[in-house]
Design an enzyme around this catalytic site. Structure first.
Site, PDB file in Angstrom:
ATOM      1  N   CYS A   2      -3.065   0.927   5.683  1.00  0.00           N
ATOM      2  CA  CYS A   2      -4.031   1.442   4.719  1.00  0.00           C
ATOM      3  C   CYS A   2      -3.815   2.934   4.514  1.00  0.00           C
ATOM      4  CB  CYS A   2      -5.452   1.195   5.221  1.00  0.00           C
ATOM      5  SG  CYS A   2      -5.765  -0.537   5.653  1.00  0.00           S
ATOM      6  N   ARG A  50      -7.559  -0.097   1.348  1.00  0.00           N
ATOM      7  CA  ARG A  50      -7.128  -1.146   2.256  1.00  0.00           C
ATOM      8  C   ARG A  50      -5.949  -1.946   1.721  1.00  0.00           C
ATOM      9  NH1 ARG A  50      -9.876  -6.810   4.251  1.00  0.00           N
ATOM     10  NH2 ARG A  50      -8.735  -6.955   6.229  1.00  0.00           N
ATOM     11  N   LEU A  51      -4.966  -2.160   2.602  1.00  0.00           N
ATOM     12  CA  LEU A  51      -3.938  -3.168   2.420  1.00  0.00           C
ATOM     13  C   LEU A  51      -4.269  -4.266   3.414  1.00  0.00           C
ATOM     14  CD1 LEU A  51      -1.224  -4.146   1.220  1.00  0.00           C
ATOM     15  CD2 LEU A  51      -0.084  -2.951   3.087  1.00  0.00           C
ATOM     16  N   ALA A  52      -4.752  -5.393   2.942  1.00  0.00           N
ATOM     17  CA  ALA A  52      -5.242  -6.456   3.818  1.00  0.00           C
ATOM     18  C   ALA A  52      -4.073  -7.202   4.448  1.00  0.00           C
ATOM     19  CB  ALA A  52      -6.127  -7.415   3.036  1.00  0.00           C
ATOM     20  N   VAL A  53      -4.025  -7.207   5.794  1.00  0.00           N
ATOM     21  CA  VAL A  53      -2.959  -7.872   6.537  1.00  0.00           C
ATOM     22  C   VAL A  53      -3.532  -8.852   7.560  1.00  0.00           C
ATOM     23  CG1 VAL A  53      -1.045  -7.498   8.171  1.00  0.00           C
ATOM     24  CG2 VAL A  53      -1.314  -5.990   6.197  1.00  0.00           C
ATOM     25  N   GLY A  79      -3.188   1.147  10.132  1.00  0.00           N
ATOM     26  CA  GLY A  79      -2.190   0.737  11.113  1.00  0.00           C
ATOM     27  C   GLY A  79      -2.373  -0.673  11.592  1.00  0.00           C
ATOM     28  N   ASP A 103      -8.461  -6.057  13.496  1.00  0.00           N
ATOM     29  CA  ASP A 103      -8.198  -5.123  14.588  1.00  0.00           C
ATOM     30  C   ASP A 103      -8.998  -3.839  14.423  1.00  0.00           C
ATOM     31  OD1 ASP A 103      -6.655  -4.427  12.367  1.00  0.00           O
ATOM     32  OD2 ASP A 103      -4.990  -3.648  13.551  1.00  0.00           O
ATOM     33  N   SER A 375      11.573  -3.707  10.506  1.00  0.00           N
ATOM     34  CA  SER A 375      12.712  -2.809  10.318  1.00  0.00           C
ATOM     35  C   SER A 375      13.303  -2.405  11.668  1.00  0.00           C
ATOM     36  CB  SER A 375      12.259  -1.562   9.554  1.00  0.00           C
ATOM     37  OG  SER A 375      13.286  -0.594   9.486  1.00  0.00           O
ATOM     38  N   GLY A 376      14.573  -2.024  11.650  1.00  0.00           N
ATOM     39  CA  GLY A 376      15.266  -1.623  12.881  1.00  0.00           C
ATOM     40  C   GLY A 376      15.232  -0.141  13.170  1.00  0.00           C
TER      41      GLY A 376
END
Length: 612
Positions: A2, A50-53, A79, A103, A375-376
């Site tokens: 977010c 908000r980016l809802a995850v 996060g 969370d 991602s690495g």
């Protein structure tokens, strides 16, 4: 993932000043396209995009501990905490009751239970602010490795904060000003922790908590890279790394939205992809989607920009991902709208030219299919993957290893920027002071031999100075399109363990990342294990270089260009003559230098930067 922002002012009632927090919150829309919220009290105003995850239906923020009465605490959070379910169970056993599955609520109730002891219990990437209504105090908290950004800007009566500088700059009390220290940071690339380029603005240090109340500001580190003796033999070390890495990747595959991996076909991304595919299969999910970036080939000799894409496709076929290569060309990378989007995402002129734009365009396409990507990032810094780790001169030089062979500014020939700037800004002294400062932070281990002590120092420099630049780039380019990128190699438990492995074990067979190769052998196929490290690909196309040369010509003809005060006319003309006369094959090697000038100019114009 977010965007968070806020304003604390102990000198006025913020309930009559809602427009400012609304403007600040609106700048974070790219980071949080799914929902928007603000909370305003007498002296605190918090904003959230908000980016809802996790828990898509609930988890609205800012979140109050009790929405039915005057809250004890309010949180705005960005996060992912990967151990939130274990913490939730522990908090429930202590009597806490939960209204959501998010969370965020676990972090909020964890604060009510453990106070400032909370951050050290969290495993993940996060940046959050808690307004404690009881003490009229703000806490700003950032994760251990600084994966998620958090900036602040003290004011005479409080503080402004935000996930990105643009949120702070949207407030009428903040100014986009560039002073001596900001110029020194821009021109040396030392990436001093806490520096934010803009005058008066700071970045919360990784692993730190900041407190603001009516009378004081204080800062505490809850985590630093520890120096501990390593007693495991090589076989045990390899197995431990394998276990820690597999756990980190598996823990980061949990999401209530589509998930994918970013796959270059190199060791790091292939490891993450293989373990993620394995974790999904064990849960009866999948297949994992994977994405690579490639470039259309203009038919010229030299580096094959399709090499990464071909290795990625082969790895994807081996581990069974649903794979797609996103192919870009010069027109894509010179598109004014894409370049402006990159500038606005970064807020700063620091960057890697076409590589930033290609990353943004990759993420923009990925976002059409997935909300979370693995991602690495971080493996090279942790396991010693860069050539500098294996160059005795670089590891023994009295400067940052990545600066050993070339200075960030070449003062031996004509320069677009005033050649006298390095002297006037005392850049050599600034660089030397920042290096000495960085070395003082390296934890010492009693009895460590010279080689291991030296490589511990080098590793610490990369983890605390170099890696944050790449993490910031990845965060800005991904969040500009509302894509959450997770980085399993930055799991602090893995980082703590590998940081303390002796160099002889990390490089036991003389190759870069020997320990990582050994740990993932049997999971990652041999054609990846045997592949030589290659950098993130840059476009090789005369059409791109010619387009950049044209933009440079436009700048040189613009007497009102914002960057003009930093240029010296005769030197700039001489530098431009070299670019004008360069053959197409030479332009590729010149463009990184003059693209820096273009970026600084565009940044100063777009953000109306004032030179102090």
């Amino acid at each position: 993932m977010c965007g968070i922002t806020g304003w604390i002012d102990f000198g006025r009632d913020l309930r009559t000043a809602s427009a400012a927090i609304a403007s600040m919150t609106a700048t974070m829309s790219c980071r949080g396209p799914d929902a928007e919220g603000t909370w305003i009290g007498p002296h605190a105003a918090l904003g959230h995009r908000r980016l809802a995850v996790i828990d898509l239906e609930n988890g609205t923020q800012p979140m109050l501990d009790d929405p039915d009465r005057d809250p004890t605490a309010v949180i705005t959070y960005s996060g992912e905490v990967y151990n939130f379910q274990e913490l939730r169970d522990e908090l429930a056993a202590r009597g806490h009751r939960f209204r959501t599955r998010s969370d965020t609520e676990v972090v909020l109730r964890g604060y009510l239970e453990w106070g400032e002891g909370l951050p050290e219990r969290l495993v993940g990437m996060f940046a959050f602010a808690v307004w404690d209504n009881r003490d009229q105090r703000l806490l700003l908290v950032r994760d251990r490795l600084g994966v998620k950004p958090l900036y602040y800007y003290p004011t005479p009566r409080g503080v402004l904060f935000g996930s990105e500088p643009k949120a702070i700059l949207a407030h009428p009390e903040a100014r986009a000003q560039l002073g001596t220290t900001g110029l020194q940071e821009l021109m040396t690339w030392v990436n001093t922790p806490g520096q934010a380029i803009f005058e008066g603005m700071r970045s919360v240090l990784p692993g730190h908590v900041l407190r603001f109340d009516r009378t004081s500001t204080s800062e505490t580190a809850y985590w630093r890279l520890p120096a501990t003796a390593h007693h495991d033999d090589r076989a045990t070390t390899v197995e431990t790394v394998r276990r820690l890495l597999r756990r980190a990747v598996a823990g980061q595959t949990v999401a209530d939205v589509p998930l994918c991996s970013l796959l270059s076909g190199g060791l790091d991304s292939s490891t993450v992809t293989a373990y993620a595919a394995e974790a999904l299969a064990e849960r009866g999910e999948g297949p994992l989607r994977s994405f690579a970036v490639g470039f259309s080939r203009p038919g010229i000799p030299g580096q094959d920009p399709a090499e990464d894409a071909s290795f990625a496709a082969k790895l994807a076929a081996t581990v069974g991902t649903a794979h797609e290569t996103i192919t870009l060309n010069a027109a894509d990378l010179t598109d004014p709208a894409a370049r402006l989007a990159v500038l606005r995402a970064r807020d700063l002129p620091l960057g890697l030219a076409d590589m930033d734009t290609s990353l943004y365009l990759l993420f923009r396409t990925v976002r059409r299919h997935s909300t979370v990507a693995l991602s690495g990032e971080g493996a090279d810094e942790l396991f010693g993957g860069y050539p500098w780790f294996h160059d005795h001169g670089a590891t023994t030089a009295d400067t940052f290893p990545w600066m050993h062979h070339s200075a960030p500014i070449d003062v031996s020939g004509p320069s677009f920027l005033d050649p006298d700037l390095p002297r006037r800004l005392a850049l050599d002294d600034y660089r030397a002071d920042r290096y000495a400062e960085a070395v003082r932070e390296v934890p010492a281990l009693a009895g460590e031999n010279e080689l291991d002590a030296r490589m511990r120092r080098v590793s610490h420099l990369f983890l605390t100075r170099f890696m944050p630049m790449l993490l910031e780039r990845k965060d800005r380019m991904s969040m500009a399109v509302g894509l959450e990128v997770r980085v399993p190699f930055c799991d602090h438990r893995l980082v703590e363990y590998v940081f303390n492995v002796p160099w002889s074990t990390k490089s036991f067979d003389g190759r870069e990342k020997s320990l990582l190769r050994a740990a993932v052998a049997g999971t990652v196929p041999g054609f990846v294990l045997d592949r030589r490290k290659t950098p993130y690909p840059a476009i090789v196309d005369p059409a791109y270089d010619q387009a950049m040369r044209q933009k440079l010509g436009d700048l040189m003809a613009d007497s009102n260009a914002p960057v003009r005060p930093l240029m010296e006319q005769s030197s700039a003309r001489a530098a431009y003559a070299l670019v004008e006369q360069a053959e197409p094959s030479q332009l590729q090697f010149l463009r990184l230098g003059f693209e820096s000038l273009l970026r600084i100019n565009d940044w100063m114009r777009e953000y109306r930067v004032e030179l102090l």
